[in-house]
Scaffold this motif. Structure first.
Motif, PDB file in Angstrom:
ATOM      1  N   ALA A 199       0.609  -1.256  -0.126  1.00  0.00           N
ATOM      2  CA  ALA A 199      -0.052  -0.038  -0.115  1.00  0.00           C
ATOM      3  C   ALA A 199       1.412   1.226   0.361  1.00  0.00           C
ATOM      4  O   ALA A 199       0.549   2.033  -0.804  1.00  0.00           O
ATOM      5  CB  ALA A 199      -1.007   0.022   1.625  1.00  0.00           C
ATOM      6  N   GLN A 239       0.902   3.795  -3.071  1.00  0.00           N
ATOM      7  CA  GLN A 239      -0.034   4.879  -3.357  1.00  0.00           C
ATOM      8  C   GLN A 239       1.298   6.040  -3.590  1.00  0.00           C
ATOM      9  O   GLN A 239       0.882   6.612  -4.551  1.00  0.00           O
ATOM     10  CB  GLN A 239      -0.434   4.959  -2.129  1.00  0.00           C
ATOM     11  N   SER A 267      -0.645   5.552  -7.294  1.00  0.00           N
ATOM     12  CA  SER A 267      -1.634   4.296  -7.361  1.00  0.00           C
ATOM     13  C   SER A 267      -3.096   5.384  -6.311  1.00  0.00           C
ATOM     14  O   SER A 267      -2.554   5.770  -5.169  1.00  0.00           O
ATOM     15  CB  SER A 267      -1.921   2.539  -6.756  1.00  0.00           C
ATOM     16  N   ASP A 268      -4.251   4.761  -6.932  1.00  0.00           N
ATOM     17  CA  ASP A 268      -5.487   5.131  -5.313  1.00  0.00           C
ATOM     18  C   ASP A 268      -5.388   3.828  -5.008  1.00  0.00           C
ATOM     19  O   ASP A 268      -6.541   3.172  -5.475  1.00  0.00           O
ATOM     20  CB  ASP A 268      -6.955   6.200  -6.424  1.00  0.00           C
ATOM     21  N   VAL A 269      -5.362   3.934  -3.638  1.00  0.00           N
ATOM     22  CA  VAL A 269      -5.075   3.296  -2.535  1.00  0.00           C
ATOM     23  C   VAL A 269      -6.339   2.558  -1.716  1.00  0.00           C
ATOM     24  O   VAL A 269      -6.453   3.999  -1.495  1.00  0.00           O
ATOM     25  CB  VAL A 269      -3.977   2.836  -1.957  1.00  0.00           C
ATOM     26  N   ALA A 313      -3.777   7.179   0.993  1.00  0.00           N
ATOM     27  CA  ALA A 313      -5.222   5.928   1.237  1.00  0.00           C
ATOM     28  C   ALA A 313      -5.717   6.419   1.555  1.00  0.00           C
ATOM     29  O   ALA A 313      -6.018   6.643   2.907  1.00  0.00           O
ATOM     30  CB  ALA A 313      -3.818   4.604   1.658  1.00  0.00           C
TER      31      ALA A 313
END
Length: 476
Positions: free
Chosen positions: A194, A198, A202-204, A234
């Motif tokens: 994560a 992130q 990325s949109d975690v 996150a």
């Protein structure tokens, strides 16, 4: 089968990861003929899908986080990470998933490598099916060492295979950054991946079934890591389970037990490990296929005179460094017994006994902040019946303030009040992974607190937290 199809060795090792490599190295150094069987890449999980690629992904993330919080550097590193460069560096550390270098090292030990799937075919016997379908039988005069490791454990959700979920392997080897990533789990893999994805863009969304992250460490460790993940952007949801997951028009659709619907490009399940023992012929020697293998402190399988289980497969500590430690012990024990030495049942500090696994296991979680621990947590020490005291302290010393302008960290040492030694130590904060070996020495060596007073930490380093912990123990 002709007579030439059967080849005799002193030792046969199943699995050529770091554990199997080290068993082979130690037995070869003792003069024993050794065969190693591997169905995938020599170097194993750690080299290609775990320790090395994951830390290669995380190092730029942590370096950027530290730099952004230093006067004079902050403005210079405000832009996003170069994801392509980070992924390329990751791939470099896996040698692009090519094991030529590892094979060369194994060859240098004098061990013989057999490519293919190895299965036990009765006592001291391993049948190897090669990539071309050919079969060879290897027999072991002294020992068969099972070093096959563990695999990711996926939950029993209908239709999950069709979703093509990520496990730790896909999470560390993905060639691109997913726009949206759901991470299911609350342990080390979940927290680290994560953190990495992130930071890479990325949109975690992190779904944790329990109350918090890193439940095998002190509670404050998971709390601080979760808080930092949330600050980084996150979406961390605790007390949340996955009810169903499907893939619709290319997107993953997750429905939680609370009825929430989450869409993502990929989903990573970091929900535990299972032993790689389901198809290695355990039934031919009276053991249950797919089971963890119980061992004594020399790593010999309970009830066997010739079979050893080293590393993840014995479920003592699913960590590469602990597996390699066990391999050194097992190699020494195999060599000693091959020479006719009768080993004592109890050898607490001897060369043939893996005692560190009983209460002195170190681990580092490479998030921002890092979390590092060794030995027993406060709860574990109390459950074991020790009379203990926890000494808690914010990490606020000259070294930490120099390391990062907004340094936030916490430390705990668990003291056995009867013997005045340390049973466990936990650090959380930037850079604390480099503190944990000193704590490991204190715990393993059972160093009295009276002697630790004379282990003077260098100034100005974060290690000065040791002095503050000892002062707090003395003054309260």
């Amino acid at each position: 089968m002709t007579e030439t199809d059967s080849i005799a060795y002193d030792v046969v090792v199943l699995g050529a990861g770091p554990v199997g490599e080290n068993v082979a190295d130690r037995t070869r150094a003792a003069g024993l003929s050794t065969a190693v069987v591997e169905s995938e890449l020599v170097g194993g999980e750690c080299s290609y899908w775990a320790c090395m690629p994951s830390k290669a992904l995380l190092r730029p993330v942590l370096a950027q986080a530290d730099a952004r919080r230093l006067a004079g550097l902050g403005l210079a590193v405000q832009g996003p990470l170069d994801a392509d460069a980070v992924l390329a560096r990751r791939t470099y550390f896996t040698n692009d998933w090519n094991d030529d270098g590892q094979v060369g090292w194994l060859d240098s030990t004098g061990a013989d490598l057999y490519r293919g799937r190895g299965r036990l075919a009765g006592p001291r016997t391993v049948e190897v099916t090669g990539p071309d379908g050919s079969t060879r039988v290897l027999t072991a005069r002294h020992a068969v060492a099972v070093c096959t490791g563990s695999r990711a454990l996926l939950p029993d959700l209908p239709g999950l295979a069709g979703v093509r979920p990520w496990t730790s392997r896909e999470a560390t080897s993905s060639p691109s950054v997913p726009g949206r990533l759901v991470v299911v789990g609350g342990g080390v893999v979940a927290a680290e991946m994560a953190t990495a994805w992130q930071a890479l863009g990325s949109d975690v969304t992190l779904l944790v079934r329990g109350k918090g992250l890193l439940n095998r460490m002190e509670p404050f460790a998971g709390e601080m890591v979760a808080e930092a993940l949330a600050e980084a952007g996150a979406d961390v949801r605790t007390g949340t389970s996955v009810q169903s997951v499907t893939r619709e028009n290319g997107s993953v659709v997750v429905v939680t037990d609370g009825g929430a619907r989450i869409e993502a490009d990929e989903i990573l399940f970091a929900t535990g490990r299972a032993p790689r023992t389901d198809d290695i012929g355990l039934d031919t020697v009276g053991l249950e296929p797919g089971s963890w293998l119980e061992v004594d402190d020399s790593l010999r399988v309970t009830g066997s005179e010739w079979m050893y289980a080293v590393g993840d497969v014995n479920h003592r500590a699913l960590l590469t460094h602990q597996g390699k430690y066990q391999a050194r012990i097992a190699g020494a024990a195999i060599a000693a017994r091959a020479c006719g030495v009768s080993l004592p049942e109890s050898e607490p500090w001897g060369a043939h006994s893996a005692t560190a696994d009983h209460g002195a296991v170190p681990q580092v979680v490479f998030c921002d902040p890092e979390a590092a621990a060794v030995g027993l947590s406060l709860a574990e020490a109390e459950q074991a019946g020790h009379r203990v005291r926890a000494v808690d302290l914010d990490i606020a010393v000259a070294g930490s303030s120099l390391y990062r302008d907004d340094y936030r960290g916490r430390a705990r040492m668990v003291v056995d009040l009867e013997r005045e030694i340390l049973l466990g130590v936990t650090f959380v904060g930037p850079g604390v992974g480099e503190l944990i070996h000193a704590a490991t020495i204190a715990v393993v060596g059972q160093v009295p607190i009276s002697r630790l007073w004379h282990a003077v930490p260098a100034y100005p380093t974060i290690s000065e937290v040791w002095l503050r912990l000892l002062e707090s123990y003395r003054d309260n």
